[in-house]
Write a protein that holds these residues in place. Sequence first.
Motif, PDB file in Angstrom:
ATOM      1  N   SER A 166       0.817  -1.216   0.000  1.00  0.00           N
ATOM      2  CA  SER A 166       0.000   0.000   0.000  1.00  0.00           C
ATOM      3  C   SER A 166       0.848   1.262   0.000  1.00  0.00           C
ATOM      4  O   SER A 166       0.340   2.348  -0.255  1.00  0.00           O
ATOM      5  N   ALA A 199      -6.945  -2.367  -1.220  1.00  0.00           N
ATOM      6  CA  ALA A 199      -6.000  -1.290  -0.897  1.00  0.00           C
ATOM      7  C   ALA A 199      -6.083  -0.079  -1.827  1.00  0.00           C
ATOM      8  O   ALA A 199      -5.555   0.976  -1.477  1.00  0.00           O
ATOM      9  N   SER A 218      -5.996 -13.387   3.307  1.00  0.00           N
ATOM     10  CA  SER A 218      -5.585 -11.996   3.133  1.00  0.00           C
ATOM     11  C   SER A 218      -4.573 -11.865   2.002  1.00  0.00           C
ATOM     12  O   SER A 218      -3.559 -12.550   1.998  1.00  0.00           O
ATOM     13  N   GLU A 222       0.476  -7.289   5.697  1.00  0.00           N
ATOM     14  CA  GLU A 222       0.367  -6.589   6.990  1.00  0.00           C
ATOM     15  C   GLU A 222      -1.015  -6.730   7.635  1.00  0.00           C
ATOM     16  O   GLU A 222      -1.206  -6.297   8.768  1.00  0.00           O
ATOM     17  N   LEU A 223      -1.989  -7.267   6.889  1.00  0.00           N
ATOM     18  CA  LEU A 223      -3.346  -7.377   7.433  1.00  0.00           C
ATOM     19  C   LEU A 223      -3.791  -8.833   7.454  1.00  0.00           C
ATOM     20  O   LEU A 223      -3.591  -9.561   6.481  1.00  0.00           O
ATOM     21  N   THR A 224      -4.390  -9.250   8.584  1.00  0.00           N
ATOM     22  CA  THR A 224      -4.875 -10.629   8.650  1.00  0.00           C
ATOM     23  C   THR A 224      -6.242 -10.716   7.969  1.00  0.00           C
ATOM     24  O   THR A 224      -6.944  -9.718   7.800  1.00  0.00           O
ATOM     25  N   GLU A 227      -8.856  -9.326  10.217  1.00  0.00           N
ATOM     26  CA  GLU A 227      -8.946  -7.858  10.182  1.00  0.00           C
ATOM     27  C   GLU A 227      -9.700  -7.377   8.948  1.00  0.00           C
ATOM     28  O   GLU A 227     -10.322  -6.317   8.963  1.00  0.00           O
ATOM     29  N   LEU A 228      -9.631  -8.147   7.871  1.00  0.00           N
ATOM     30  CA  LEU A 228     -10.329  -7.780   6.633  1.00  0.00           C
ATOM     31  C   LEU A 228     -11.734  -8.379   6.574  1.00  0.00           C
ATOM     32  O   LEU A 228     -12.403  -8.300   5.547  1.00  0.00           O
TER      33      LEU A 228
END
Length: 357
Positions: A166, A199, A218, A222-224, A227-228
């Motif tokens: 990102s 992103a 994912s 950086e994102l699990t 989290e998404l």
Amino acid sequence: MITATAEINLTALQHNFAQVKQIAPQSKVLAVLKANAYGHGLVPIAEQLKDADSFGVARIDEALALRAGGIVKPIVLLEGFLHAQDLPILVANNIQTVVHIPHQIELILSTKLESPLNVWLKVDTGMHRLGVAPAFFEEAYHWLNQSKNVHQPMRLMTHFACADESDNDKTQQQIALFEQLTSNHVGEKTMANSAAVIAWPNARADWVRPGLMLYGVSPISELTAAELHLSPVMTLKSSLIAIRPIKKGESVGYGAAWVAQQDTNIGVIAIGYGDGYPRNAPSGTPVLINGRIVLLVGRVSMDMITIDLGSNPTEQLGDEVVLWGDGLPVEEIARLAETIPYELLCNITQRVKCLYL
Ligand SMILES: *Cc1c(COP(=O)(O)O)cnc(C)c1O
């Protein structure tokens, strides 16, 4: 007692599809099903994705397998066709194709077709893999636009090299170049794979092309997935087929590569690289048994792995073990095995039984 089994959670698949629609409500969805739907089973996954607008595959055989399985939605060949003989097959089976190289344009212009082909003209905005050069885009468009063999308007596409980063400007540069090249043309446009859907809001356009995120994984390191708000679709399982005590100083498995530092118990699980479990998963890779994380020790064999159950194991023969999926993200196993989740999912072999839930 089960052996290597991939439980495929179709409710999770629906949830992830709904997540795509929520993130990109204005875009149509080309659901990517290449490589056996990332190891999840081509036709069963296609049958579930009733709200997808079309399906993307890499090869003509994958498209024909969908048709043979009774799937009637539009299908797009993301790698395009290879030979002139493919063209009548595409037309007869209502298969759309990406066109990415001048040679394909020559083949389309020099063939007689029963009815026009649906073309997605791909331009290379910086990936430098497939796609016509930006300087050739207008000419490619012109030739295809005046051909009776091509349904108009064509759709226009590009693909990103770094959408999962990102903070990398390259994606914004690719978006800008694509918009500059295509802004005078009316055809529908598409840029975004899963990472870009998440992103890069300005890459969503008329169509999005999610693959990995549909399967609940994912696309951004950086994102699990949690989290998404994505749920894993595949849970890879097997069973404990042996438990044996070993003494401090004894080794386990091929190459005697792991040596017990104290008296312990070794559990043997019926799964190995012959099922698609990665051979280079190192000692210390977690598995999940009855909600408890236990660590792999020694080398991964073709049919088995060994785990350290400790000095007082509560586990019993036949207990189910999760290798990845619900409760143990495939992203984590991929990281430890120094690969990406895509590879682990599509490396699942024929021997693994798929159970659709
Ligand atoms: C595989 C593929 C996708 C899907 O990518 P994900 O990262 O799995 O979302 C999209 N577009 C093209 C052209 C592809 O080849």
